[in-house]
Structures are given as structure tokens and as C-alpha cells.
Design a protein around this motif. Structure first.
Motif, PDB file in Angstrom:
ATOM      1  N   CYS A  89       0.841  -1.205   0.000  1.00  0.00           N
ATOM      2  CA  CYS A  89       0.000   0.000   0.000  1.00  0.00           C
ATOM      3  C   CYS A  89       0.874   1.252   0.000  1.00  0.00           C
ATOM      4  CB  CYS A  89      -0.910   0.002   1.217  1.00  0.00           C
ATOM      5  SG  CYS A  89      -1.919   1.493   1.361  1.00  0.00           S
ATOM      6  N   PRO A  90       0.610   2.217  -0.881  1.00  0.00           N
ATOM      7  CA  PRO A  90       1.444   3.424  -0.931  1.00  0.00           C
ATOM      8  C   PRO A  90       1.403   4.247   0.356  1.00  0.00           C
ATOM      9  CG  PRO A  90      -0.485   3.633  -2.360  1.00  0.00           C
ATOM     10  CD  PRO A  90      -0.417   2.202  -1.948  1.00  0.00           C
ATOM     11  N   ALA A  91       0.255   4.247   1.048  1.00  0.00           N
ATOM     12  CA  ALA A  91       0.200   4.984   2.314  1.00  0.00           C
ATOM     13  C   ALA A  91       1.101   4.343   3.355  1.00  0.00           C
ATOM     14  CB  ALA A  91      -1.242   5.044   2.823  1.00  0.00           C
ATOM     15  N   GLY A  92       1.146   3.006   3.367  1.00  0.00           N
ATOM     16  CA  GLY A  92       2.051   2.308   4.271  1.00  0.00           C
ATOM     17  C   GLY A  92       3.503   2.582   3.943  1.00  0.00           C
ATOM     18  N   LYS A  93       3.802   2.667   2.656  1.00  0.00           N
ATOM     19  CA  LYS A  93       5.175   2.974   2.248  1.00  0.00           C
ATOM     20  C   LYS A  93       5.572   4.380   2.682  1.00  0.00           C
ATOM     21  CE  LYS A  93       5.467  -0.172  -1.695  1.00  0.00           C
ATOM     22  NZ  LYS A  93       5.706  -0.308  -3.144  1.00  0.00           N
ATOM     23  N   VAL A  94       4.646   5.341   2.575  1.00  0.00           N
ATOM     24  CA  VAL A  94       4.932   6.696   3.052  1.00  0.00           C
ATOM     25  C   VAL A  94       5.243   6.666   4.542  1.00  0.00           C
ATOM     26  CG1 VAL A  94       3.940   8.976   3.454  1.00  0.00           C
ATOM     27  CG2 VAL A  94       3.595   7.853   1.253  1.00  0.00           C
ATOM     28  N   TYR A  95       4.447   5.915   5.290  1.00  0.00           N
ATOM     29  CA  TYR A  95       4.646   5.838   6.744  1.00  0.00           C
ATOM     30  C   TYR A  95       6.003   5.235   7.094  1.00  0.00           C
ATOM     31  CZ  TYR A  95       3.711   4.686  11.635  1.00  0.00           C
ATOM     32  OH  TYR A  95       3.780   4.581  13.005  1.00  0.00           O
ATOM     33  N   ARG A  96       6.369   4.162   6.408  1.00  0.00           N
ATOM     34  CA  ARG A  96       7.617   3.465   6.733  1.00  0.00           C
ATOM     35  C   ARG A  96       8.847   4.144   6.148  1.00  0.00           C
ATOM     36  NH1 ARG A  96       3.989  -0.610   5.554  1.00  0.00           N
ATOM     37  NH2 ARG A  96       4.764  -0.837   3.424  1.00  0.00           N
ATOM     38  N   GLU A  97       8.746   4.635   4.935  1.00  0.00           N
ATOM     39  CA  GLU A  97       9.931   5.182   4.255  1.00  0.00           C
ATOM     40  C   GLU A  97      10.147   6.662   4.545  1.00  0.00           C
ATOM     41  OE1 GLU A  97       9.993   4.217   0.077  1.00  0.00           O
ATOM     42  OE2 GLU A  97       9.103   2.242   0.429  1.00  0.00           O
ATOM     43  N   VAL A  98       9.057   7.368   4.847  1.00  0.00           N
ATOM     44  CA  VAL A  98       9.160   8.806   5.111  1.00  0.00           C
ATOM     45  C   VAL A  98       8.982   9.104   6.593  1.00  0.00           C
ATOM     46  CG1 VAL A  98       8.248  11.090   4.483  1.00  0.00           C
ATOM     47  CG2 VAL A  98       8.275   9.250   2.793  1.00  0.00           C
ATOM     48  N   GLY A  99       8.235   8.257   7.287  1.00  0.00           N
ATOM     49  CA  GLY A  99       7.951   8.492   8.691  1.00  0.00           C
ATOM     50  C   GLY A  99       6.806   9.441   8.908  1.00  0.00           C
ATOM     51  N   CYS A 100       5.877   9.513   7.938  1.00  0.00           N
ATOM     52  CA  CYS A 100       4.775  10.474   8.006  1.00  0.00           C
ATOM     53  C   CYS A 100       3.449   9.742   8.135  1.00  0.00           C
ATOM     54  CB  CYS A 100       4.765  11.348   6.748  1.00  0.00           C
ATOM     55  SG  CYS A 100       3.424  12.551   6.728  1.00  0.00           S
ATOM     56  N   SER A 101       2.619  10.199   9.073  1.00  0.00           N
ATOM     57  CA  SER A 101       1.277   9.633   9.242  1.00  0.00           C
ATOM     58  C   SER A 101       0.206  10.607   8.769  1.00  0.00           C
ATOM     59  CB  SER A 101       1.040   9.275  10.714  1.00  0.00           C
ATOM     60  OG  SER A 101       1.154  10.431  11.531  1.00  0.00           O
ATOM     61  N   SER A 102       0.608  11.604   7.981  1.00  0.00           N
ATOM     62  CA  SER A 102      -0.327  12.614   7.504  1.00  0.00           C
ATOM     63  C   SER A 102      -0.982  12.249   6.178  1.00  0.00           C
ATOM     64  CB  SER A 102       0.388  13.966   7.357  1.00  0.00           C
ATOM     65  OG  SER A 102       0.874  14.411   8.607  1.00  0.00           O
ATOM     66  N   VAL A 103      -0.625  11.096   5.641  1.00  0.00           N
ATOM     67  CA  VAL A 103      -1.160  10.673   4.344  1.00  0.00           C
ATOM     68  C   VAL A 103      -2.113   9.504   4.545  1.00  0.00           C
ATOM     69  CG1 VAL A 103      -0.590   9.622   2.119  1.00  0.00           C
ATOM     70  CG2 VAL A 103       0.822  11.470   3.039  1.00  0.00           C
ATOM     71  N   THR A 104      -3.305   9.627   4.003  1.00  0.00           N
ATOM     72  CA  THR A 104      -4.275   8.542   4.048  1.00  0.00           C
ATOM     73  C   THR A 104      -4.736   8.211   2.636  1.00  0.00           C
ATOM     74  OG1 THR A 104      -6.066  10.119   4.424  1.00  0.00           O
ATOM     75  CG2 THR A 104      -5.115   9.071   6.365  1.00  0.00           C
ATOM     76  N   PRO A 105      -5.037   6.946   2.384  1.00  0.00           N
ATOM     77  CA  PRO A 105      -5.489   6.565   1.054  1.00  0.00           C
ATOM     78  C   PRO A 105      -7.005   6.492   0.982  1.00  0.00           C
ATOM     79  CG  PRO A 105      -4.958   4.603   2.277  1.00  0.00           C
ATOM     80  CD  PRO A 105      -4.761   5.772   3.226  1.00  0.00           C
ATOM     81  N   GLU A 106      -7.532   6.670  -0.201  1.00  0.00           N
ATOM     82  CA  GLU A 106      -8.897   6.265  -0.469  1.00  0.00           C
ATOM     83  C   GLU A 106      -8.792   4.881  -1.085  1.00  0.00           C
ATOM     84  OE1 GLU A 106     -12.872   7.395  -3.108  1.00  0.00           O
ATOM     85  OE2 GLU A 106     -11.046   8.593  -3.303  1.00  0.00           O
ATOM     86  N   LEU A 107      -9.279   3.902  -0.368  1.00  0.00           N
ATOM     87  CA  LEU A 107      -9.115   2.542  -0.870  1.00  0.00           C
ATOM     88  C   LEU A 107     -10.349   1.701  -0.565  1.00  0.00           C
ATOM     89  CD1 LEU A 107      -8.453   0.545   1.765  1.00  0.00           C
ATOM     90  CD2 LEU A 107      -6.226   1.649   1.591  1.00  0.00           C
ATOM     91  N   ARG A 108     -10.460   0.618  -1.281  1.00  0.00           N
ATOM     92  CA  ARG A 108     -11.561  -0.318  -1.105  1.00  0.00           C
ATOM     93  C   ARG A 108     -10.993  -1.724  -1.064  1.00  0.00           C
ATOM     94  NH1 ARG A 108     -14.787   2.484  -6.067  1.00  0.00           N
ATOM     95  NH2 ARG A 108     -15.216   4.486  -5.052  1.00  0.00           N
ATOM     96  N   VAL A 109     -11.531  -2.524  -0.184  1.00  0.00           N
ATOM     97  CA  VAL A 109     -11.147  -3.932  -0.101  1.00  0.00           C
ATOM     98  C   VAL A 109     -12.394  -4.764  -0.340  1.00  0.00           C
ATOM     99  CG1 VAL A 109     -10.135  -5.758   1.307  1.00  0.00           C
ATOM    100  CG2 VAL A 109      -9.311  -3.409   1.541  1.00  0.00           C
ATOM    101  N   ALA A 110     -12.320  -5.634  -1.314  1.00  0.00           N
ATOM    102  CA  ALA A 110     -13.465  -6.474  -1.676  1.00  0.00           C
ATOM    103  C   ALA A 110     -13.185  -7.922  -1.315  1.00  0.00           C
ATOM    104  CB  ALA A 110     -13.753  -6.353  -3.175  1.00  0.00           C
ATOM    105  N   GLN A 111     -14.199  -8.585  -0.798  1.00  0.00           N
ATOM    106  CA  GLN A 111     -14.066  -9.999  -0.481  1.00  0.00           C
ATOM    107  C   GLN A 111     -14.035 -10.804  -1.772  1.00  0.00           C
ATOM    108  OE1 GLN A 111     -17.516 -10.522   1.988  1.00  0.00           O
ATOM    109  NE2 GLN A 111     -16.376 -10.131   3.873  1.00  0.00           N
ATOM    110  N   ALA A 112     -13.011 -11.633  -1.894  1.00  0.00           N
ATOM    111  CA  ALA A 112     -12.868 -12.454  -3.093  1.00  0.00           C
ATOM    112  C   ALA A 112     -12.096 -13.709  -2.725  1.00  0.00           C
ATOM    113  CB  ALA A 112     -12.135 -11.686  -4.195  1.00  0.00           C
ATOM    114  N   ALA A 113     -12.276 -14.739  -3.513  1.00  0.00           N
ATOM    115  CA  ALA A 113     -11.557 -15.991  -3.277  1.00  0.00           C
ATOM    116  C   ALA A 113     -10.428 -16.128  -4.308  1.00  0.00           C
ATOM    117  CB  ALA A 113     -12.526 -17.175  -3.383  1.00  0.00           C
TER     118      ALA A 113
END
Length: 283
Positions: free
Chosen positions: A67-91
Motif C-alpha cells: 500500500c502506498p500509504a504504508g510505504k509513506v509511513y515506513r519510508e518517510v515516517g509520516c502519518s499525515s497521508v491517508t489513502p482512499e481505498l476499497r477492499v473487496a471480499q474475493a476468493a
């Protein structure tokens, strides 16, 4: 040998819908993210809204790792970025769609590349202190302080430095109140932050602990720190409302208030834990 990959659907920065292979993290790769919440047997993402029958907020380690927001948090150290995302149940695995990234400080869409060059990110030491203190509060039942700390983090994320100062002091006050409640001690008649500090220092028996004798001078100085922290709140925060021309509060000042309050809070909680475990220096 490369890492195994997982097929996922990904949309970023308004690009057309594309599929790509996401890397599975190794045992040594961090998947930490400010949007995660742990649950029995898995992870939840607070940015994933449950809308519709087949939507979910359950995410996999691979999702968090890519997730790009997770990468921002880990690589930049910033929690000011949030994603608009959707998770769908699938097999056999859920699918995650990342629609965009939003920076709460700059009030606009952003990208990982831009975040890597941003100079508005809170200090790494601040992020680490917040993470460690939040875990300490959660594991020992200081839930009011935990909630106040979450509000501080969100205020700094959103660039609301006045409110960050307000909630930083409120977090420290919550820690002291919870200490009184857990030890079945009455709160002081006056409940200003300085009065709470004096009472908390007494009920946690700092002066009676032998290992604290060499640092009593530091403890005495901390009383002045608490007083001045309350003064910063009165002068610069929004605790008493905002006027027509509110003061301009820098991020550095907000981080100073946060770090000071969290350092004091950590000391109080750890002292409370020592007393609960029988190490109160009075045996």
C-alpha cells in the motif's frame, strides 16, 4: 531467488484500472502502518470503509506491505497521508483497490515520490515516541490517555498545531487521573495540571523509592516543566477557544509539547507498573 508475488488490483493517482503483481514481504520486512488495527488472527485497515455486501476492512500483510500509504509511513515516517481505498471480499484472497492518496498537511492529493522530498514530516524520534507510548497505554489500560494521544497524532497530521498542544497536555492529565483511579486514590481538590502532578508524584511514591534518590533533583525540575507545559497550553493552544487573531504555532512547538508530555507520561506509567509488580522501593 525473488520474493513470491500476489496478484492484486491497484489504482493509484487516478490512473486507469490496472492489475499488477504485488510482492510478498519477507520475515524481515516491516509492514507497520498508522492505519492498521490488530484483531484476532489478522489485521484491519481503518482507511478501508465497509460499504456494500462484499466490502471488508480485513487486509493481508501483502496489502499493507505494498500500500502506498504504508510505504509513506515506513519510508518517510509520516502519518499525515491517508489513502482512499476499497477492499473487496474475493476468493482465494481479498482484493484491494487504492484510488488516491491525500496529504492532510498540504490539503491535496500526493504521491510517494513527492512525500520522499517533503520537509513537513514530523521528526522520526517523535513518531517512534508516539508509537511506543501508544502501545504502553493500550497494554496497561490507560485508554483515556490512548484516545487523547490519537487526537494529538491526528492534529499534527492535519497541521492543527494549537489543538495538538491542547490534547498533549490532556493526555498527560489523563495518565495522572488514571493512576489515581487504578490506585484507588482521591484526586486533588484543585485539578490543574500542576496539582495533579504533585498528587501523582506522591501516590506513586517517587520520593520513597531508593533508586530514585539520585534523580530527585531531576524530579523536582520536572515540576517546573509541568507548570510551563500548562502555561504553553494556556497561551498557545485552543483549550480556551480561539480569538479573531489566534497565535501562530509552529510544528516544532507542537512536537515539543507532545514529546514533553509523552516522556512524562511514560515515566508515570512505568512507575505505576513497578508498584504493581512490587518494586515500589518500600519492601
Amino acid at each position: 531467488m525473488g520474493r513470491p508475488v500476489t496478484r492484486q488490483r491497484h489504482i493509484a493517482r487516478g490512473d486507469a484500472d490496472v492489475s499488477r503483481e504485488w510482492q510478498e514481504p519477507s520475515e524481515d520486512d516491516s509492514v507497520e502502518c498508522h492505519l492498521q488495527r490488530e484483531r484476532m488472527g489478522g489485521l484491519l485497515c481503518t482507511a478501508a470503509k465497509r460499504r456494500g455486501r462484499y466490502s471488508t476492512d480485513e487486509v493481508s500483510i501483502a496489502m499493507c506491505f505494498n500500500c502506498p500509504a504504508g510505504k509513506v509511513y515506513r519510508e518517510v515516517g509520516c502519518s499525515s497521508v491517508t489513502p482512499e481505498l476499497r477492499v473487496a471480499q474475493a476468493a482465494p484472497r481479498n482484493l484491494m483497490t487504492v484510488l488516491s492518496l491525500f496529504c492532510h498537511v498540504r490539503k491535496r492529493s500526493t504521491t510517494l515520490d513527492h512525500c520522499l522530498t517533503c520537509d513537513l514530516v514530523p521528526a522520526e524520534t517523535t513518531r517512534q515516541l508516539v508509537t511506543a507510548t501508544r502501545g504502553l497505554f493500550e497494554s496497561h489500560g490507560f485508554y483515556a490517555a490512548y484516545q487523547a494521544l490519537e487526537e494529538v497524532r491526528e492534529a499534527i497530521r492535519d497541521g492543527d498545531n494549537e489543538h495538538a498542544i491542547t490534547r498533549s497536555v490532556a493526555c498527560l492529565e489523563s495518565v495522572m487521573r488514571v493512576c489515581h483511579e487504578k490506585l484507588n486514590e482521591s484526586l486533588p481538590t484543585r485539578r490543574q495540571v500542576t496539582d495533579l502532578w504533585r498528587s501523582t508524584r506522591s501516590i506513586l511514591r517517587f520520593d520513597a523509592a531508593e533508586d530514585f534518590e539520585p534523580v530527585l533533583g531531576v524530579l523536582n525540575s520536572l515540576g517546573g516543566v509541568v507548570t510551563n507545559l500548562g502555561g504553553v497550553r494556556n497561551a498557545l493552544s485552543d483549550a480556551h477557544g480561539r480569538g479573531v487573531d489566534p497565535p501562530v504555532v509552529s510544528q516544532a512547538t507542537a512536537e515539543l509539547a507532545l514529546n514533553t508530555a509523552m516522556t512524562l507520561s511514560t515515566m508515570l506509567v512505568r512507575r505505576y507498573i513497578e508498584m504493581q509488580e512490587g518494586g515500589d522501593g518500600n519492601d
